[in-house]
Design an enzyme around this catalytic site. Structure first.
Site, PDB file in Angstrom:
ATOM      1  N   ALA A  36       0.845  -1.202   0.000  1.00  0.00           N
ATOM      2  CA  ALA A  36       0.000   0.000   0.000  1.00  0.00           C
ATOM      3  C   ALA A  36       0.879   1.250   0.000  1.00  0.00           C
ATOM      4  O   ALA A  36       2.038   1.219   0.429  1.00  0.00           O
ATOM      5  CB  ALA A  36      -0.913  -0.006   1.219  1.00  0.00           C
ATOM      6  N   MET A  37       0.308   2.336  -0.473  1.00  0.00           N
ATOM      7  CA  MET A  37       1.066   3.579  -0.644  1.00  0.00           C
ATOM      8  C   MET A  37       1.780   4.038   0.628  1.00  0.00           C
ATOM      9  O   MET A  37       2.900   4.556   0.579  1.00  0.00           O
ATOM     10  CB  MET A  37       0.110   4.673  -1.132  1.00  0.00           C
ATOM     11  CG  MET A  37       0.813   5.849  -1.784  1.00  0.00           C
ATOM     12  SD  MET A  37      -0.281   7.245  -2.095  1.00  0.00           S
ATOM     13  CE  MET A  37      -1.577   6.482  -3.041  1.00  0.00           C
ATOM     14  N   ARG A  38       1.159   3.822   1.773  1.00  0.00           N
ATOM     15  CA  ARG A  38       1.748   4.315   3.030  1.00  0.00           C
ATOM     16  C   ARG A  38       3.030   3.554   3.415  1.00  0.00           C
ATOM     17  O   ARG A  38       3.766   4.011   4.297  1.00  0.00           O
ATOM     18  CB  ARG A  38       0.722   4.224   4.164  1.00  0.00           C
ATOM     19  CG  ARG A  38       0.186   2.820   4.451  1.00  0.00           C
ATOM     20  CD  ARG A  38      -0.925   2.845   5.503  1.00  0.00           C
ATOM     21  NE  ARG A  38      -1.529   1.528   5.676  1.00  0.00           N
ATOM     22  CZ  ARG A  38      -2.507   1.048   4.927  1.00  0.00           C
ATOM     23  NH1 ARG A  38      -2.980   1.763   3.918  1.00  0.00           N
ATOM     24  NH2 ARG A  38      -3.033  -0.144   5.155  1.00  0.00           N
ATOM     25  N   TYR A  39       3.281   2.406   2.792  1.00  0.00           N
ATOM     26  CA  TYR A  39       4.473   1.622   3.136  1.00  0.00           C
ATOM     27  C   TYR A  39       5.629   1.832   2.158  1.00  0.00           C
ATOM     28  O   TYR A  39       6.678   1.214   2.316  1.00  0.00           O
ATOM     29  CB  TYR A  39       4.129   0.132   3.170  1.00  0.00           C
ATOM     30  CG  TYR A  39       3.051  -0.225   4.160  1.00  0.00           C
ATOM     31  CD1 TYR A  39       3.205   0.040   5.519  1.00  0.00           C
ATOM     32  CD2 TYR A  39       1.864  -0.823   3.739  1.00  0.00           C
ATOM     33  CE1 TYR A  39       2.213  -0.278   6.428  1.00  0.00           C
ATOM     34  CE2 TYR A  39       0.856  -1.148   4.639  1.00  0.00           C
ATOM     35  CZ  TYR A  39       1.037  -0.876   5.984  1.00  0.00           C
ATOM     36  OH  TYR A  39       0.054  -1.183   6.879  1.00  0.00           O
ATOM     37  N   THR A  40       5.434   2.633   1.127  1.00  0.00           N
ATOM     38  CA  THR A  40       6.482   2.794   0.107  1.00  0.00           C
ATOM     39  C   THR A  40       6.930   4.244   0.004  1.00  0.00           C
ATOM     40  O   THR A  40       6.219   5.165   0.401  1.00  0.00           O
ATOM     41  CB  THR A  40       5.979   2.335  -1.281  1.00  0.00           C
ATOM     42  OG1 THR A  40       4.835   3.111  -1.648  1.00  0.00           O
ATOM     43  CG2 THR A  40       5.626   0.856  -1.277  1.00  0.00           C
TER      44      THR A  40
END
Length: 269
Positions: A36-40
């Site tokens: 998910a975007m929050r992890y990258t």
């Protein structure tokens, strides 16, 4: 959809020259989903930076963005043709495009030749369209797919460049290895055709072996690691690797075609 686009721009198995440098899980050639975007995290690669050189110096036209809160460039002032280098695929109303990726050095050589040999260049001798095409095809003989593999035959690529449409046959890169005892052989796949899912290929081979469509295989495993791809197909004693290999090309995506449609919209046309 913006995050999906960013993810694709960071995937070296989709982009010949990735324009985004991704930190974290950005998916894999096995079809794994990215995190998910929050992890990258992501930043531009230097090649993407080059595509925006002198953007602030009125080098290209700007147009209002979707809600007219700011302006965006109609095109990027790229010093190289990214459409050819990284390719493009898309479907619109009544039209479609499927431009394969190409080698940056070859495309730049072709651009330089074109500049030096057109009537726009000073002291240039006019070149006929046929001669122009022959020289450009000599400089850019075929696409350059990021996943490697082989292109079988030249006709498909030449047709695509001459007419705008063509079918290019891609084939996996394989090696035949003999075990230490010398009584068995294995087919090792190290590169696969562009946009082929490795896990699905392995599953397909397993299904074909179970259904007895392909015979002579004793074991199938994926030994891929961070050093590269390695898909191993162990053969039974006395089996001909060439026969098994040809059957795999026939029944799986280890050999498949890429339908080229060289279509672009320029200036609204």
């Amino acid at each position: 959809s913006i995050y999906d686009t960013l993810v694709r721009l960071a995937q070296d198995f989709n982009m010949r020259y990735p324009t985004v440098d991704g930190q974290g899980n950005f998916g894999s050639i096995d079809g794994d989903r990215p995190a998910a975007m929050r992890y990258t995290e992501a930043r531009l690669k230097s090649i993407a930076d080059d595509m925006m050189t002198d953007l602030d110096k009125e080098t290209v036209d700007f147009t209002p963005n979707y809600d007219e809160t700011t302006e965006e460039p109609t095109v990027l002032p790229a010093p190289f043709p990214n459409l050819l280098v990284n390719g493009s695929a898309g479907i619109a109303v009544g039209m479609a495009t499927n431009v394969p990726p190409h080698n940056l050095r070859e495309v730049i050589d072709a651009c330089i030749w074109l500049i030096e040999n057109t009537h726009f260049a000073a002291a240039a001798v006019p070149v006929s369209r046929a001669e122009k095409l022959r020289n450009l095809i000599r400089l850019v003989p075929a696409p350059d797919f990021p996943t490697g593999g082989y292109i079988i035959g030249r006709q498909g690529a030449v047709e695509a460049y001459m007419t705008g449409r063509g079918s290019i046959m891609m084939r996996a890169k394989t090696e035949i290895e003999t075990n230490k005892k010398g009584d068995r052989q294995s087919i090792v796949v190290t590169e696969i055709p562009y946009q082929v899912n490795k896990v699905r290929v392995i599953e397909r081979i397993a299904d074909l072996v179970r259904d007895k469509v392909i015979e002579g295989i004793s074991d199938l495993r994926d030994e891929s690691d961070r050093d590269g791809m390695r898909m191993v197909v162990e053969l039974k004693r006395g089996e001909s690797p060439e026969v098994v290999l040809n059957n795999r090309y026939k029944h799986t995506q280890l050999q498949m075609s890429f339908g080229v449609i060289m279509l672009a919209i320029v200036g609204g046309r």
